[in-house]
Design a protein around this motif. Structure first.
Motif, short mmCIF file in Angstrom:
data_model
loop_
_atom_site.label_atom_id
_atom_site.label_comp_id
_atom_site.label_asym_id
_atom_site.label_seq_id
_atom_site.Cartn_x
_atom_site.Cartn_y
_atom_site.Cartn_z
N ARG A 170 -4.86 0.45 1.53
CA ARG A 170 -5.17 0.49 2.96
C ARG A 170 -5.25 1.93 3.44
O ARG A 170 -6.18 2.32 4.14
CB ARG A 170 -4.11 -0.27 3.74
CG ARG A 170 -4.08 -1.78 3.43
CD ARG A 170 -3.09 -2.50 4.32
NE ARG A 170 -3.11 -3.94 4.10
CZ ARG A 170 -2.33 -4.58 3.25
NH1 ARG A 170 -1.44 -3.89 2.52
NH2 ARG A 170 -2.42 -5.89 3.11
N SER A 171 -4.25 2.72 3.05
CA SER A 171 -4.28 4.12 3.48
C SER A 171 -3.61 5.06 2.49
O SER A 171 -3.89 6.26 2.49
CB SER A 171 -3.58 4.27 4.84
OG SER A 171 -2.21 3.83 4.75
N ARG A 172 -2.74 4.54 1.63
CA ARG A 172 -1.96 5.42 0.77
C ARG A 172 -1.98 4.90 -0.66
O ARG A 172 -2.03 3.68 -0.90
CB ARG A 172 -0.51 5.53 1.25
CG ARG A 172 -0.35 6.16 2.62
CD ARG A 172 1.12 6.38 2.94
NE ARG A 172 1.89 5.15 2.82
CZ ARG A 172 1.99 4.23 3.77
NH1 ARG A 172 1.38 4.42 4.92
NH2 ARG A 172 2.72 3.14 3.58
N ALA A 173 -1.87 5.83 -1.60
CA ALA A 173 -1.71 5.52 -3.03
C ALA A 173 -0.84 6.60 -3.64
O ALA A 173 -0.66 7.68 -3.06
CB ALA A 173 -3.06 5.44 -3.74
N CYS A 174 -0.30 6.31 -4.78
CA CYS A 174 0.62 7.25 -5.43
C CYS A 174 0.46 7.15 -6.94
O CYS A 174 0.31 6.05 -7.49
CB CYS A 174 2.06 6.95 -5.03
SG CYS A 174 3.30 7.99 -5.86
N ILE A 175 0.47 8.30 -7.61
CA ILE A 175 0.49 8.33 -9.08
C ILE A 175 1.69 9.17 -9.50
O ILE A 175 1.88 10.29 -9.01
CB ILE A 175 -0.83 8.89 -9.66
CG1 ILE A 175 -0.75 8.91 -11.18
CG2 ILE A 175 -1.16 10.26 -9.09
CD1 ILE A 175 -2.08 9.24 -11.85
N ASP A 204 2.69 5.66 -13.49
CA ASP A 204 2.75 4.58 -12.51
C ASP A 204 1.76 4.87 -11.38
O ASP A 204 1.81 5.94 -10.76
CB ASP A 204 4.16 4.45 -11.91
CG ASP A 204 5.16 3.99 -12.95
OD1 ASP A 204 5.03 2.86 -13.42
OD2 ASP A 204 6.07 4.77 -13.28
N VAL A 205 0.87 3.93 -11.13
CA VAL A 205 -0.12 4.05 -10.05
C VAL A 205 0.15 2.92 -9.06
O VAL A 205 0.07 1.75 -9.42
CB VAL A 205 -1.56 3.97 -10.60
CG1 VAL A 205 -2.56 4.09 -9.46
CG2 VAL A 205 -1.80 5.06 -11.64
N GLU A 206 0.46 3.30 -7.82
CA GLU A 206 0.77 2.32 -6.78
C GLU A 206 -0.20 2.47 -5.62
O GLU A 206 -0.76 3.55 -5.38
CB GLU A 206 2.21 2.52 -6.28
CG GLU A 206 3.26 2.35 -7.37
CD GLU A 206 4.67 2.56 -6.82
OE1 GLU A 206 4.78 2.91 -5.62
OE2 GLU A 206 5.64 2.38 -7.59
N ASP A 207 -0.39 1.35 -4.91
CA ASP A 207 -1.18 1.39 -3.67
C ASP A 207 -0.56 0.43 -2.67
O ASP A 207 0.27 -0.41 -3.02
CB ASP A 207 -2.64 1.00 -3.97
CG ASP A 207 -2.80 -0.43 -4.43
OD1 ASP A 207 -2.70 -1.34 -3.59
OD2 ASP A 207 -3.03 -0.65 -5.64
N ILE A 262 4.48 -9.14 0.03
CA ILE A 262 3.84 -8.13 -0.84
C ILE A 262 3.41 -6.95 0.00
O ILE A 262 2.72 -7.10 1.02
CB ILE A 262 2.64 -8.75 -1.58
CG1 ILE A 262 3.11 -9.87 -2.50
CG2 ILE A 262 1.89 -7.69 -2.38
CD1 ILE A 262 1.98 -10.60 -3.20
N ARG A 263 3.79 -5.75 -0.45
CA ARG A 263 3.41 -4.54 0.27
C ARG A 263 2.49 -3.63 -0.55
O ARG A 263 2.17 -2.51 -0.12
CB ARG A 263 4.66 -3.75 0.67
CG ARG A 263 5.51 -3.29 -0.49
CD ARG A 263 6.72 -2.51 0.02
NE ARG A 263 7.61 -2.08 -1.06
CZ ARG A 263 7.44 -0.96 -1.77
NH1 ARG A 263 6.42 -0.17 -1.51
NH2 ARG A 263 8.28 -0.64 -2.73
N GLY A 264 2.09 -4.10 -1.73
CA GLY A 264 1.20 -3.28 -2.54
C GLY A 264 1.21 -3.71 -4.00
O GLY A 264 1.81 -4.73 -4.36
N ALA A 265 0.53 -2.94 -4.81
CA ALA A 265 0.41 -3.25 -6.24
C ALA A 265 0.80 -2.02 -7.06
O ALA A 265 0.74 -0.88 -6.59
CB ALA A 265 -1.02 -3.68 -6.58
N ARG A 266 1.20 -2.27 -8.30
CA ARG A 266 1.57 -1.17 -9.20
C ARG A 266 1.03 -1.48 -10.60
O ARG A 266 1.17 -2.60 -11.10
CB ARG A 266 3.08 -0.98 -9.27
CG ARG A 266 3.49 0.14 -10.24
CD ARG A 266 4.98 0.39 -10.20
NE ARG A 266 5.73 -0.80 -10.59
CZ ARG A 266 6.85 -1.19 -10.01
NH1 ARG A 266 7.36 -0.50 -9.00
NH2 ARG A 266 7.47 -2.29 -10.42
#
Length: 534
Positions: free
Chosen positions: A433-438, A456-459, A522-526
Motif C-alpha cells: 500500500r505504501s511501505r515495504a522492507c528488505i 526477508d522482504v515484507e510489504d 492480516i497487515r502484510g506479507a513476508r
C-alpha cells in the motif's frame, strides 16, 4: 515452422518424421498400404501361437524323459556287471557265509586269496590278539566286540548272525585261532583289487545316475533358455529401442501367446509414446519460437527507451549546474537526472535479461560461475539493484542490514540471486500500500543447523491467500485472489517460482508467510529467502 521431417536437433534426441510408423499405419502407393499386409501377417502369427504353459510342459517332459533314460542306463550298466561276474549281488555275503567259513575251517588256515572279496576277515588268536585282517580299525573293533561271546564259548561249529546290518561268521580253526568274516548287504566287486581301488558298485551307480541327471537337466535348461531367449528377442529389442527413443520401427512377434500379448502391449506403448513425444515436441517448439519472437521484438523499444533515457540524463545533468535554469531548483533537476539514470540502468538490465531469454529460447540455459562473495557486499549490491524498483512505484522501501553480516560469505551465482531478489521485491512493492522492507541477516538454515544468509522482504499489502501460501511458488500459479489488484496489472505466476528455483539450486529455501496484527487481522506479507553460508 519447420517441417517435422527436418534434421533439427531437439535437445539431442532423434527427430521424429511426420509419417505413420512403418509396418503399422504407413500406406502404400495404392492407398491400401502395408496395414493390410500387417493384419494378414498378424493373423498368420496368431494361427501358430502356442501357450507358454505348453512350452514349459514340453521341457518338463524332456527333463522327466532324460532322468528316466539316465537312471535306466545306470541300472542296465550295473546289471551287466552282475551278469558278467564282475560284481557280487548284494545278498551274496549273507547267503554264502556258512559255506565260506566252513571252507576256511576245513583248510585249517586263513588264506586271504581263498576268501571271496564279498567278505572282509580277521584272524584272531584265542586270547583276542589279531593275527591278520583287512578290516579298518573301527570295523575290526566292532567285529571283536560282536563275536566276543561266541569266541569265549569255543565256536566249535560255524556261527553266523547279523547285527546292525552287518553279517558276522565265526569259525574256530584246528590251531585254536578264530576266523571272523564280515559282510554287508551291498554289492561288491569279485576281485580284491577292484574292491580296494574303486568305490562300491552301488555307490558308483548312484553317483553316475546323479551326475548324468544333473548334466541332462543342465543341457535341457540351457536349451530351454536359448529357445525362450530367442522368442523374447523381439521384446528385448523393442525395449532397448524405446529406451533410446528410437520409435520408428515395428515391434516383432513370436509364436508364444503370452509373449505376443506383451509385444502387442509394447507396440501400443510405442505408438502412444511416439504420438506423445511428437505432440510434446510440437508444443515446445511453438513455445520456443514464440519466446524468441517476443524477446526479439522487445529489444527494439528497449533500445529506444534506453537511448532517450541516457539523453535525458545527460541534459538534466547539464541543467542541474548553477545558473543553467533559474526557474527550477537544482534538487529537482538532480531527481530527474537520477530517475533517468535509473531508467537507463533498468533498460540495460532488462536488455541483459532479454538476451538470456533469447538464449533460453534456443535451448540453452547458461549458468554463471558461482563464486564466494562477502555477505555484506552482496547485500549492498542487492540494495542498489532493488531500490530503483520501489522508487518507480512511489513505495517507501526500507533497507536493514545486520552488522553480523561482516565476515560471513556465500557461494552463489550473483546474477541469479540478483534476479531472484528482484522478483521478490518487485512483487512486494507491486502489492504494497505504501511501505515495504528488505532485511539482510544471519539465521539458522531451515534444512540444517548450519548458518544461512536470510533475506526477508515484507510489504503492508493484503497478504497471501491460503492457496498462495501453499502453492505460491509453483509455476504459473495465479489463484491468489487477495493480491490481484497489483499496481502493475496482471501477474503470470513466474516471479516467485523463479526465485524458488534459484533458492533450490543453491541448496536454500524460500518461505511465504503473512504478517498479522494482535487481533489476528492480516497487515502484510513476508517472503524469506535463505542461502547457506559458504
Amino acid at each position: 515452422m519447420a517441417a517435422l521431417n527436418s534434421s533439427e536437433d531437439r535437445g539431442g534426441q532423434p527427430v521424429l518424421e511426420e509419417r505413420e510408423t512403418a509396418g503399422t499405419r504407413e500406406e502404400g502407393a495404392d492407398g491400401a498400404g502395408t496395414s493390410k499386409a500387417g493384419v494378414a501377417n498378424a493373423r498368420v502369427r496368431r494361427a501358430w501361437r502356442i501357450p507358454l504353459s505348453f512350452l514349459i510342459a514340453r521341457y518338463f517332459f524332456y527333463v522327466l524323459a532324460a532322468l528316466v533314460a539316465v537312471w535306466l542306463a545306470a541300472f542296465t550298466a550295473f546289471s551287466m556287471t552282475l551278469n558278467a561276474g564282475l560284481v557280487y549281488s548284494a545278498n551274496y555275503g549273507a547267503a554264502h557265509a556258512n559255506e565260506t567259513i566252513t571252507a576256511v575251517q576245513e583248510a585249517g588256515s586263513v588264506n586271504e586269496a581263498s576268501i571271496p572279496s564279498a567278505y572282509r576277515y580277521a584272524h584272531v588268536a584265542h586270547d583276542g590278539t589279531v593275527l591278520a585282517t583287512d578290516l579298518s580299525a573301527e570295523r575290526l573293533r566292532r567285529a571283536l566286540d560282536a563275536t566276543a561271546n561266541v569266541r569265549s564259548e569255543g565256536a566249535g561249529s560255524p556261527q553266523t548272525f547279523g547285527i546292525d546290518g552287518t553279517t558276522y561268521s565265526v569259525g574256530k580253526l584246528a590251531d585254536g585261532t578264530f576266523c571272523i568274516l564280515t559282510s554287508t548287504y551291498m554289492p561288491e566287486y569279485t576281485t580284491r583289487e577292484l574292491r580296494d581301488a574303486l568305490p562300491n558298485p552301488q555307490n558308483l551307480m548312484i553317483a553316475a545316475g546323479c551326475a548324468g541327471s544333473a548334466l541332462a537337466v543342465a543341457l535341457i535348461a540351457r536349451r530351454a533358455s536359448s529357445v525362450l531367449t530367442g522368442k523374447m528377442l523381439p521384446l528385448t529389442d523393442a525395449a532397448e529401442r524405446i529406451g533410446k527413443e528410437e520409435l520408428d520401427f515395428a515391434v516383432g512377434a513370436s509364436n508364444v501367446r503370452q509373449i505376443d500379448d506383451v509385444l502387442a502391449a509394447m507396440e501400443r506403448m510405442r505408438s502412444s509414446l511416439a504420438d506423445s513425444l511428437e505432440a510434446r515436441w510440437r508444443s515446445e517448439q511453438a513455445q520456443r519460437d514464440q519466446i524468441a519472437a517476443l524477446a526479439h521484438d522487445l529489444k527494439t523499444p528497449l533500445t529506444v527507451v534506453r537511448a532517450n533515457a541516457e539523453f535525458v540524463a545527460e541534459e538534466m545533468q547539464d541543467l542541474a549546474k548553477p545558473g543553467a535554469c533559474n526557474q527550477l531548483g537544482n534538487s529537482a533537476f538532480s531527481d530527474v537526472a537520477a530517475a533517468a539514470q535509473d531508467a537507463a540502468q533498468g533498460c540495460k538490465q532488462v536488455d541483459r535479461y532479454v538476451q538470456l531469454l533469447i538464449e533460453a529460447s534456443r535451448g540453452k540455459t547458461p549458468e554463471g560461475a558461482r563464486q564466494r562473495i562477502d555477505a555484506a557486499s552482496l547485500a549492498e549490491h542487492l540494495e542498489r539493484e532493488v531500490v530503483p524498483l520501489a522508487r518507480t512505484t512511489g513505495v517507501e522501501l526500507r533497507v536493514i542490514r545486520n552488522d553480523a553480516l561482516g565476515g560471513a560469505s556465500v557461494f552463489v551465482e550473483a546474477q541469479a540471486v540478483e534476479r531472484a531478489v528482484a522478483n521478490v521485491v518487485s512483487n512486494a512493492v507491486d502489492h504494497a500500500r505504501s511501505r515495504a522492507c528488505i532485511a539482510f541477516s544471519l539465521a539458522e538454515h531451515d534444512k540444517s543447523s548450519a548458518r544461512a544468509l536470510a533475506i526477508d522482504v515484507e510489504d503492508d499489502g493484503p497478504g497471501f491467500s491460503p492457496a498462495a501460501l501453499e502453492h505460491g511458488c509453483e509455476r504459473f500459479f495465479r489463484d491468489d485472489t487477495s493480491r490481484t489488484g497489483a499496481a502493475s496489472g496482471t501477474h503470470y505466476g513466474i516471479g516467485l517460482f523463479a526465485a524458488a528455483e534459484t533458492a533450490r539450486n543453491h541448496n536454500g529455501t524460500i518461505e511465504l508467510a503473512n504478517l498479522t496484527n494482535p487481533d489476528g487481522s492480516i497487515r502484510g506479507a513476508r517472503v524469506t529467502l535463505q542461502l547457506p553460508l559458504a
